[in-house]
Design a protein around this motif. Structure first.
Motif, PDB file in Angstrom:
ATOM      1  N   TRP A   1      11.265  56.115  11.118  1.00 27.93           N
ATOM      2  CA  TRP A   1      10.345  57.139  10.631  1.00 27.93           C
ATOM      3  C   TRP A   1       9.069  56.496  10.101  1.00 27.93           C
ATOM      4  O   TRP A   1       7.951  56.968  10.350  1.00 27.93           O
ATOM      5  CB  TRP A   1      11.046  57.968   9.547  1.00 27.93           C
ATOM      6  N   TRP A   2       9.222  55.408   9.360  1.00 31.53           N
ATOM      7  CA  TRP A   2       8.027  54.706   8.882  1.00 31.53           C
ATOM      8  C   TRP A   2       7.248  54.145  10.066  1.00 31.53           C
ATOM      9  O   TRP A   2       6.022  54.140  10.096  1.00 31.53           O
ATOM     10  CB  TRP A   2       8.410  53.568   7.929  1.00 31.53           C
TER      11      TRP A   2
ATOM     12  N   THR B   1       8.755  65.424   9.323  1.00 26.92           N
ATOM     13  CA  THR B   1       8.145  65.795   8.039  1.00 26.92           C
ATOM     14  C   THR B   1       8.001  67.314   7.889  1.00 26.92           C
ATOM     15  O   THR B   1       8.406  67.899   6.886  1.00 26.92           O
ATOM     16  CB  THR B   1       6.732  65.187   7.933  1.00 26.92           C
TER      17      THR B   1
ATOM     18  N   GLY C   1      -0.310  57.842   3.410  1.00 30.46           N
ATOM     19  CA  GLY C   1       0.972  57.430   3.970  1.00 30.46           C
ATOM     20  C   GLY C   1       2.146  58.298   3.575  1.00 30.46           C
ATOM     21  O   GLY C   1       3.193  58.274   4.216  1.00 30.46           O
ATOM     22  N   ILE C   2       1.983  59.054   2.515  1.00 33.22           N
ATOM     23  CA  ILE C   2       3.129  59.797   1.990  1.00 33.22           C
ATOM     24  C   ILE C   2       2.823  61.284   2.023  1.00 33.22           C
ATOM     25  O   ILE C   2       1.733  61.709   1.671  1.00 33.22           O
ATOM     26  CB  ILE C   2       3.420  59.343   0.549  1.00 33.22           C
ATOM     27  N   GLY C   3       3.806  62.041   2.429  1.00 30.32           N
ATOM     28  CA  GLY C   3       3.603  63.486   2.502  1.00 30.32           C
ATOM     29  C   GLY C   3       4.674  64.218   1.713  1.00 30.32           C
ATOM     30  O   GLY C   3       5.273  63.655   0.784  1.00 30.32           O
ATOM     31  N   SER C   4       4.910  65.451   2.120  1.00 32.09           N
ATOM     32  CA  SER C   4       5.832  66.277   1.347  1.00 32.09           C
ATOM     33  C   SER C   4       7.251  65.716   1.342  1.00 32.09           C
ATOM     34  O   SER C   4       8.062  66.088   0.494  1.00 32.09           O
ATOM     35  CB  SER C   4       5.835  67.688   1.911  1.00 32.09           C
ATOM     36  N   SER C   5       7.544  64.827   2.265  1.00 28.67           N
ATOM     37  CA  SER C   5       8.923  64.322   2.322  1.00 28.67           C
ATOM     38  C   SER C   5       9.352  63.621   1.055  1.00 28.67           C
ATOM     39  O   SER C   5      10.534  63.566   0.741  1.00 28.67           O
ATOM     40  CB  SER C   5       9.086  63.346   3.471  1.00 28.67           C
ATOM     41  N   ILE C   6       8.393  63.050   0.336  1.00 32.70           N
ATOM     42  CA  ILE C   6       8.824  62.324  -0.864  1.00 32.70           C
ATOM     43  C   ILE C   6       9.304  63.315  -1.928  1.00 32.70           C
ATOM     44  O   ILE C   6      10.148  62.988  -2.758  1.00 32.70           O
ATOM     45  CB  ILE C   6       7.720  61.395  -1.398  1.00 32.70           C
TER      46      ILE C   6
ATOM     47  N   TRP D   1      12.361  53.362   0.607  1.00 33.44           N
ATOM     48  CA  TRP D   1      10.935  53.641   0.432  1.00 33.44           C
ATOM     49  C   TRP D   1      10.263  52.439  -0.234  1.00 33.44           C
ATOM     50  O   TRP D   1       9.255  52.581  -0.918  1.00 33.44           O
ATOM     51  CB  TRP D   1      10.735  54.903  -0.412  1.00 33.44           C
TER      52      TRP D   1
ATOM     53  N   TYR E   1       4.352  49.844   7.385  1.00 31.22           N
ATOM     54  CA  TYR E   1       3.099  50.593   7.348  1.00 31.22           C
ATOM     55  C   TYR E   1       1.879  49.682   7.464  1.00 31.22           C
ATOM     56  O   TYR E   1       0.854  50.070   8.012  1.00 31.22           O
ATOM     57  CB  TYR E   1       2.998  51.337   6.007  1.00 31.22           C
TER      58      TYR E   1
ATOM     59  N   TYR F   1       4.846  56.483  11.921  1.00 30.34           N
ATOM     60  CA  TYR F   1       3.631  56.792  11.170  1.00 30.34           C
ATOM     61  C   TYR F   1       2.720  55.567  11.048  1.00 30.34           C
ATOM     62  O   TYR F   1       1.549  55.696  10.677  1.00 30.34           O
ATOM     63  CB  TYR F   1       3.997  57.242   9.756  1.00 30.34           C
TER      64      TYR F   1
ATOM     65  N   TYR G   1      15.237  55.621   8.678  1.00 32.81           N
ATOM     66  CA  TYR G   1      14.035  55.428   7.872  1.00 32.81           C
ATOM     67  C   TYR G   1      13.067  54.444   8.512  1.00 32.81           C
ATOM     68  O   TYR G   1      11.864  54.701   8.579  1.00 32.81           O
ATOM     69  CB  TYR G   1      14.390  54.979   6.454  1.00 32.81           C
TER      70      TYR G   1
END
Ligand code: NM2
Length: 544
Positions: A326-327, A204, A97-102, A140, A148, A330, A323
């Motif tokens: 964006w969530w 992302t 669920g989480i990529g480089s954005s975090i 987040w 999600y 995904y 946000y």
């Protein structure tokens, strides 16, 4: 090349929609940027409230399901064990669920809030300072993770209880739409989902790439230009393409493992070498602030800004609405992965697990990385905000890291981490995009099909990076996310309908009326609920 497996209307529909959006942007970048920003203002200005309502409703709905009879349903056979232990389950959940954005927002989100605080507060004031490290954690946090989790409900339910592997969103809404999903409506739903995912991944990739370029620049001195950005994106696609093509499944698994250890190392390093006490106290304080103001944050839309003398800040639109969108884009995609790894858990465990562990993971990133930067700012040892104003956020992120001991090593590790994060995003998104455009998926989607979507995925972000500022990048998610709101509604409805039907249909479900021992009774009830739902299905012979 096998082509008869492809669901062409969906394939072409998604591709056309993507080209329809990106080609005009390429040909008329300036006008394109203006139109995109207008679309952004229009969507968030008029429909922002819908996104926020969606967030709260999904949050409430999931809590309701978790504690209702539907939450007791076990994903799998009654006596089946959990397929994955809780730690690896949580790690995989996070990886999916989480990529480089975090890495990006965890490091720098506070700086935006400090300068442009919520609730009409004075920029860079004492009050702004309290909210600066807090709001990111909220964005987040549990509502985001609830978004999600929702699609995982019907998907996991069909997978393990009705034993019908679902790789398409349109399939997951069959209980509500029935045979309609076999016609154009089904294609439209899948295309909209794909478009959403491409928008979300676009945001992302377009955010992550310049950050990686800055990291490379710091280590090698190669200037971080648009050329380097393009190269980075192609390399990330390439890493993934190579492993997908050569069937190196181990490759991706290996990357995910490195990812986990690198993440733990970097977070641990910043925490212990950085200002440990400041980080702990600020994070803890932020959690309290969120708990105290949860509903205010979840509903704040600045209505007074549109009339009267109140100075509108645009904060809710630029952040909370963005946000949630964006969530949202995904979510169906993450839902597929969450469902896959949740065999042997109950629905309730799956819901609470994603919301709790997901939130904790994000708190760690934001608490540690963000508060380190904030500390530098407040102590005056490094003017993050000034630097960011001059050089932009990606450069500021890397500059914050250079304040640590062994700066070169840390920047290198951080950059590698971001590259892996990005490559795994390519991997999983292109897997799903390819799966959705196939009529059936044997063990994996066709290889050329996966590669096709991997390269297609980098198209939109390349264009966005070229024309855009932050607002433009955010728009990709917001605009593409809009139709997904309605898909979410269908998904929730589908789950309720299917699981209620099954529970009702279980003939021998009779709650005992004599309460002998409360605990025993509860256990008995639980067992019965699980079993009867299963039996009902067998009786009905899983008609879907
Ligand atoms: N979300 C979690 O880039 C990424 O980290 C992928 C972004 C939706 C904000 C997901």
């Amino acid at each position: 090349m096998k082509t008869n497996l492809i669901d062409w209307p969906t394939f072409i529909g998604a591709l056309l929609l993507l080209l329809l959006v990106t080609i005009p942007l390429m040909i008329f970048p300036e006008e394109g940027a203006a139109v995109v920003n207008m679309a952004n203002d229009f969507m968030t200005g008029n429909f922002g409230v819908l996104y926020l309502i969606m967030g709260l409703v999904v949050f409430a709905f999931l809590l309701f399901v978790a504690f209702s009879k539907n939450g007791h349903v076990k994903l799998g056979e009654e006596n089946e064990d959990r397929e994955f232990g809780t730690f690896s389950w949580a790690a995989m959940l996070f990886a999916a669920g989480i990529g480089s954005s975090i890495l990006y927002w965890g490091m720098i989100e506070w700086a935006y809030y400090y300068q442009g605080p919520p609730f009409g507060l004075q920029a860079e004031s004492q009050a702004a300072l309290e909210w600066a490290p807090t709001y990111g954690i909220f964005h987040w946090g549990p509502i985001a993770w609830a978004i999600y989790t929702l699609p995982a409900l019907p998907i996991a339910y069909f997978y393990y209880v009705r034993k019908k592997p679902v790789l398409k969103v349109s399939e997951a809404v069959r209980p509500v739409l029935g045979r309609l999903v076999d016609g154009p409506l089904g294609n439209i739903i899948d295309v909209l989902f794909m478009f959403g995912l491409m928008g979300g991944a676009g945001t992302t990739l377009a955010l992550g790439t310049p950050m990686i370029s800055e990291g490379i620049n710091e280590i090698t001195g190669i200037p971080a230009t648009i050329g380097l950005n393009t190269a980075v994106m192609l390399i990330c696609t390439g890493i993934f393409a190579f492993s997908a093509y050569s069937g190196l499944k181990k490759g991706i698994k290996f990357l995910s493992d490195i990812n986990l250890w690198l993440t733990l190392f970097i977070l641990g390093f910043v925490f212990f070498v950085g200002p440990t006490l400041f980080i702990s106290e600020t994070t803890f304080t932020s959690i309290g602030l969120i708990l105290d103001n949860f509903f205010q944050m979840a509903t704040w839309l600045e209505p007074l800004g549109t009339i009267g003398a109140y100075q509108e800040t645009g904060f809710p639109e630029a952040w909370t609405v963005f946000y949630w969108a964006w969530w949202l884009v995904y979510a169906p995609f993450v839902g597929l992965f969450v469902a896959r790894i949740s065999r042997g858990r109950t629905i309730r465990e799956m819901i609470l697990g994603t919301m709790i562990y997901g939130t904790i993971g994000c708190i760690l990133f934001f608490g540690i990385l963000g508060n380190f930067g904030l500390y530098l700012q407040l102590t005056g040892s490094f003017d993050v905000i000034g630097f960011m104003g001059e050089n932009g956020a990606p450069a500021a992120i890397i500059a914050i890291l250079t304040q640590l001991p062994f700066a070169n090593v840390i920047v290198a590790l951080f950059t590698i981490l971001a590259i892996i994060f990005l490559a795994t995003t390519f991997d999983s998104s292109s897997y799903i995009l390819a799966a959705v455009v196939q009529k059936e998926v044997q063990s994996e989607p066709l290889r050329w099909n996966r590669l096709f979507w991997a390269f297609t995925l980098s198209f939109l972000p390349l264009v966005l990076m070229y024309i855009g500022d932050l607002e433009t990048l955010q728009t990709a998610s917001i605009v593409a996310g809009f139709p997904v709101i309605f898909i979410m509604l269908l998904l929730a409805w589908s789950f309720m309908r299917a699981s209620n039907e099954d529970i009702r249909a279980s003939k021998n479900y009779e709650p005992p009326t004599i309460f002998i021992d409360r605990k025993e009774n509860m256990e008995h009830l639980k067992r019965k609920r699980r079993r009867t739902a299963m039996e009902a299905l067998q009786d009905k012979n899983i008609d879907g």
